[in-house]
Design an enzyme around this catalytic site. Structure first.
Site, PDB file in Angstrom:
ATOM      1  N   ALA A   1       0.500  -2.893  -1.750  1.00 28.35           N
ATOM      2  CA  ALA A   1      -0.048  -4.023  -2.503  1.00 28.35           C
ATOM      3  C   ALA A   1       0.062  -3.676  -3.978  1.00 28.35           C
ATOM      4  O   ALA A   1       0.161  -2.499  -4.336  1.00 28.35           O
ATOM      5  CB  ALA A   1      -1.496  -4.249  -2.105  1.00 28.35           C
TER       6      ALA A   1
ATOM      7  N   GLY B   1       0.109  -1.305   1.849  1.00 30.97           N
ATOM      8  CA  GLY B   1       0.325  -2.664   2.367  1.00 30.97           C
ATOM      9  C   GLY B   1       1.743  -2.867   2.882  1.00 30.97           C
ATOM     10  O   GLY B   1       1.964  -3.697   3.769  1.00 30.97           O
TER      11      GLY B   1
ATOM     12  N   GLU C   1       1.666  -1.556   6.284  1.00 32.40           N
ATOM     13  CA  GLU C   1       0.872  -2.486   7.097  1.00 32.40           C
ATOM     14  C   GLU C   1       1.663  -3.755   7.413  1.00 32.40           C
ATOM     15  O   GLU C   1       1.600  -4.279   8.519  1.00 32.40           O
ATOM     16  CB  GLU C   1      -0.439  -2.817   6.356  1.00 32.40           C
ATOM     17  CG  GLU C   1      -1.383  -1.617   6.334  1.00 32.40           C
ATOM     18  CD  GLU C   1      -2.533  -1.755   5.355  1.00 32.40           C
ATOM     19  OE1 GLU C   1      -2.303  -2.213   4.217  1.00 32.40           O
ATOM     20  OE2 GLU C   1      -3.664  -1.395   5.719  1.00 32.40           O
TER      21      GLU C   1
ATOM     22  N   GLU D   1      -3.313   5.191   0.305  1.00 35.14           N
ATOM     23  CA  GLU D   1      -4.415   4.600  -0.468  1.00 35.14           C
ATOM     24  C   GLU D   1      -5.445   5.651  -0.887  1.00 35.14           C
ATOM     25  O   GLU D   1      -6.085   5.530  -1.925  1.00 35.14           O
ATOM     26  CB  GLU D   1      -5.115   3.499   0.352  1.00 35.14           C
ATOM     27  CG  GLU D   1      -4.306   2.220   0.531  1.00 35.14           C
ATOM     28  CD  GLU D   1      -3.402   2.237   1.754  1.00 35.14           C
ATOM     29  OE1 GLU D   1      -3.112   3.329   2.298  1.00 35.14           O
ATOM     30  OE2 GLU D   1      -2.978   1.142   2.175  1.00 35.14           O
TER      31      GLU D   1
HETATM   32  N1  DAK Z   1       1.832  -1.505  -7.174  1.00 37.71           N
HETATM   33  C1  DAK Z   1       2.294  -1.832  -8.406  1.00 37.71           C
HETATM   34  N2  DAK Z   1       3.382  -1.305  -8.956  1.00 37.71           N
HETATM   35  C2  DAK Z   1       4.055  -0.376  -8.242  1.00 37.71           C
HETATM   36  C3  DAK Z   1       3.635   0.024  -6.938  1.00 37.71           C
HETATM   37  C4  DAK Z   1       2.471  -0.590  -6.399  1.00 37.71           C
HETATM   38  N3  DAK Z   1       1.998  -0.325  -5.183  1.00 37.71           N
HETATM   39  N4  DAK Z   1       4.508   0.956  -6.495  1.00 37.71           N
HETATM   40  C5  DAK Z   1       5.427   1.120  -7.453  1.00 37.71           C
HETATM   41  N5  DAK Z   1       5.162   0.312  -8.510  1.00 37.71           N
HETATM   42  C6  DAK Z   1       5.911   0.183  -9.761  1.00 37.71           C
HETATM   43  C7  DAK Z   1       5.665   1.379 -10.679  1.00 37.71           C
HETATM   44  O1  DAK Z   1       4.471   1.196 -11.405  1.00 37.71           O
HETATM   45  C8  DAK Z   1       6.885   1.328 -11.546  1.00 37.71           C
HETATM   46  O2  DAK Z   1       6.721   0.309 -12.501  1.00 37.71           O
HETATM   47  P1  DAK Z   1       6.962   0.592 -14.086  1.00 37.71           P
HETATM   48  O3  DAK Z   1       6.080   1.726 -14.418  1.00 37.71           O
HETATM   49  O4  DAK Z   1       8.434   0.941 -14.146  1.00 37.71           O
HETATM   50  O5  DAK Z   1       6.603  -0.693 -14.731  1.00 37.71           O
HETATM   51  C9  DAK Z   1       7.980   0.878 -10.597  1.00 37.71           C
HETATM   52  O6  DAK Z   1       7.303   0.250  -9.515  1.00 37.71           O
HETATM   53  C10 DAK Z   1       8.800   2.032 -10.039  1.00 37.71           C
HETATM   54  O7  DAK Z   1       7.913   2.981  -9.479  1.00 37.71           O
HETATM   55  P2  DAK Z   1       7.944   4.550  -9.843  1.00 37.71           P
HETATM   56  O8  DAK Z   1       8.455   4.760 -11.228  1.00 37.71           O
HETATM   57  O9  DAK Z   1       6.607   5.096  -9.518  1.00 37.71           O
HETATM   58  O10 DAK Z   1       9.045   5.054  -8.797  1.00 37.71           O
HETATM   59  P3  DAK Z   1       9.182   6.502  -8.146  1.00 37.71           P
HETATM   60  O11 DAK Z   1      10.462   6.464  -7.385  1.00 37.71           O
HETATM   61  O12 DAK Z   1       8.941   7.575  -9.175  1.00 37.71           O
HETATM   62  O13 DAK Z   1       7.963   6.631  -7.119  1.00 37.71           O
HETATM   63  C11 DAK Z   1       6.522   5.825  -5.298  1.00 37.71           C
HETATM   64  C12 DAK Z   1       7.944   5.821  -5.985  1.00 37.71           C
HETATM   65  C13 DAK Z   1       6.567   4.809  -4.183  1.00 37.71           C
HETATM   66  C14 DAK Z   1       6.264   7.205  -4.728  1.00 37.71           C
HETATM   67  C15 DAK Z   1       5.458   5.475  -6.383  1.00 37.71           C
HETATM   68  O14 DAK Z   1       5.865   4.289  -7.084  1.00 37.71           O
HETATM   69  C16 DAK Z   1       4.114   5.240  -5.794  1.00 37.71           C
HETATM   70  O15 DAK Z   1       3.386   6.207  -5.468  1.00 37.71           O
HETATM   71  N6  DAK Z   1       3.692   3.966  -5.649  1.00 37.71           N
HETATM   72  C17 DAK Z   1       2.394   3.599  -5.185  1.00 37.71           C
HETATM   73  C18 DAK Z   1       2.290   3.795  -3.682  1.00 37.71           C
HETATM   74  C19 DAK Z   1       0.918   3.439  -3.179  1.00 37.71           C
HETATM   75  O16 DAK Z   1      -0.102   4.053  -3.568  1.00 37.71           O
HETATM   76  N7  DAK Z   1       0.830   2.420  -2.302  1.00 37.71           N
HETATM   77  C20 DAK Z   1      -0.428   1.947  -1.785  1.00 37.71           C
HETATM   78  C21 DAK Z   1      -1.020   0.920  -2.722  1.00 37.71           C
HETATM   79  S1  DAK Z   1      -2.610   0.321  -2.179  1.00 37.71           S
HETATM   80  C22 DAK Z   1      -5.120  -6.240   0.685  1.00 37.71           C
HETATM   81  C23 DAK Z   1      -3.974  -6.049   1.401  1.00 37.71           C
HETATM   82  C24 DAK Z   1      -3.329  -4.825   1.323  1.00 37.71           C
HETATM   83  C25 DAK Z   1      -3.823  -3.813   0.528  1.00 37.71           C
HETATM   84  C26 DAK Z   1      -4.977  -3.992  -0.170  1.00 37.71           C
HETATM   85  C27 DAK Z   1      -5.637  -5.215  -0.095  1.00 37.71           C
HETATM   86  N8  DAK Z   1      -5.805  -7.484   0.693  1.00 37.71           N
HETATM   87  C28 DAK Z   1      -5.211  -8.575   1.455  1.00 37.71           C
HETATM   88  C29 DAK Z   1      -6.929  -7.723  -0.121  1.00 37.71           C
HETATM   89  C30 DAK Z   1      -3.038  -2.593   0.403  1.00 37.71           C
HETATM   90  C31 DAK Z   1      -3.291  -1.703  -0.566  1.00 37.71           C
HETATM   91  C32 DAK Z   1      -2.205  -0.821  -0.992  1.00 37.71           C
HETATM   92  O17 DAK Z   1      -1.085  -0.920  -0.552  1.00 37.71           O
END
Ligand code: DAK
Length: 257
Positions: A65, A108, A111, A131
């Site tokens: 997400a 997400g 999921e 998360e």
């Molecule tokens: N959200 C927003 N932006 C994201 C993102 C994310 N989840 N994942 C990547 N990006 C963005 C980065 O910020 C970056 O943007 P800029 O800085 O260039 O503007 C761009 O995508 C490229 O990412 P990286 O530079 O970080 O790329 P790398 O190859 O170095 O790293 C990575 C890739 C996947 C390891 C890293 O980007 C990362 O750790 N991303 C976050 C992964 C994460 O924590 N995912 C879980 C998020 S929480 C809900 C439904 C679902 C959910 C919640 C509520 N409701 C219906 C209410 C689910 C929650 C989640 O998924």
């Protein structure tokens, strides 16, 4: 649509739905999720589509997400926005959805892949619920669906540490059905989609419903549900056609009726 691309392959009865926010690794913001729901609802009604493939790009299925959109929200804001209702409706899609996953399927994104019916993985696929690393927990089914697929020990490891699961491991644990080289994952998904699309759409829908029921009921109730759907297939022209074609030693022609 800005973040979703839909391509129909009419002769094959297959539609390809691509998540298309590549710079953000297909991070799932509200607009993307609403567009996805609208696309799936349209395809569900479209008689030229029998199977849907959901995919991202080679680098990311979806990295979760949109963290930037969520970061400052209060619990009450989250509650009132109620974006879960979009997710709940996506889950109600009647036609089978194959997730073709390459690269990151995180949070997400994992999921969403697990809400699909079958996952085909490229060898670069990385599944995870990280998360915990940003101070929260899965909210769209991760603790439930991942645990049902992998069992308690492996899910605890992944969800409590934020570690990723490789494509091979995903197949080993039964989360994905197949891992293929990256240049093949869409082709592999399409091959399976075309095969399913040749079956009776009525039977496919009723089978999907019955399999999903097994996650929500005890065996007795699940068996009763399956039996009703089994009887229901006998109300379809497709069942008559399928059995007649077998007896006549020819290929059946299903109409979805
Ligand atoms: N959200 C927003 N932006 C994201 C993102 C994310 N989840 N994942 C990547 N990006 C963005 C980065 O910020 C970056 O943007 P800029 O800085 O260039 O503007 C761009 O995508 C490229 O990412 P990286 O530079 O970080 O790329 P790398 O190859 O170095 O790293 C990575 C890739 C996947 C390891 C890293 O980007 C990362 O750790 N991303 C976050 C992964 C994460 O924590 N995912 C879980 C998020 S929480 C809900 C439904 C679902 C959910 C919640 C509520 N409701 C219906 C209410 C689910 C929650 C989640 O998924």
């Amino acid at each position: 649509m800005e973040f979703i691309k839909v391509t129909e392959q009419k002769e094959q009865y297959v539609a390809l739905v691509e998540l298309n926010r590549p710079k953000e690794l297909n991070a799932l913001n509200h607009q993307l999720m609403q567009e996805l729901l609208a696309a799936l609802q349209q395809l569900d009604k479209n008689e030229n589509v029998r199977v849907i493939i959901l995919t991202g790009n080679e680098k990311a299925f979806a990295a979760g997400a949109d963290i930037k959109q969520m970061a400052d929200k209060s619990a009450m804001e989250m509650l009132m926005i109620d974006s879960f209702s979009t997710w709940d409706q996506i889950r109600k899609t009647k036609k089978p959805i194959i997730a073709a996953v390459s690269g990151f399927a995180l949070g997400g994104g994992c999921e969403l892949a697990m809400m699909c019916d079958i996952i085909i993985a490229s060898e670069t696929a990385k599944f995870g619920q990280p998360e915990i690393k940003i101070g929260t927990i899965p909210g769209a089914g991760g603790t439930q669906r991942l645990t049902k697929a992998l069992g308690k020990a492996k899910s605890m490891e992944l969800i409590l540490s934020g570690r990723f699961l490789s494509a091979e491991e995903a197949v080993f644990y039964g989360l994905a059905v197949k891992v293929v080289p990256v240049e093949m994952y869409l082709h592999e998904a399409l091959t399976l989609a075309k095969e399913i699309a040749q079956m009776s759409p009525v039977a496919v829908q009723l089978a999907k419903e019955a399999i999903n029921r097994s996650f929500e009921t005890q065996l007795d109730e699940g068996l009763a549900f399956e039996r009703k759907n089994f009887y229901l297939t006998f109300a379809s022209e497709d069942q008559k056609e399928g059995m007649k074609a077998f007896v006549e030693k020819r290929k059946p022609e299903y109409k979805g009726k």
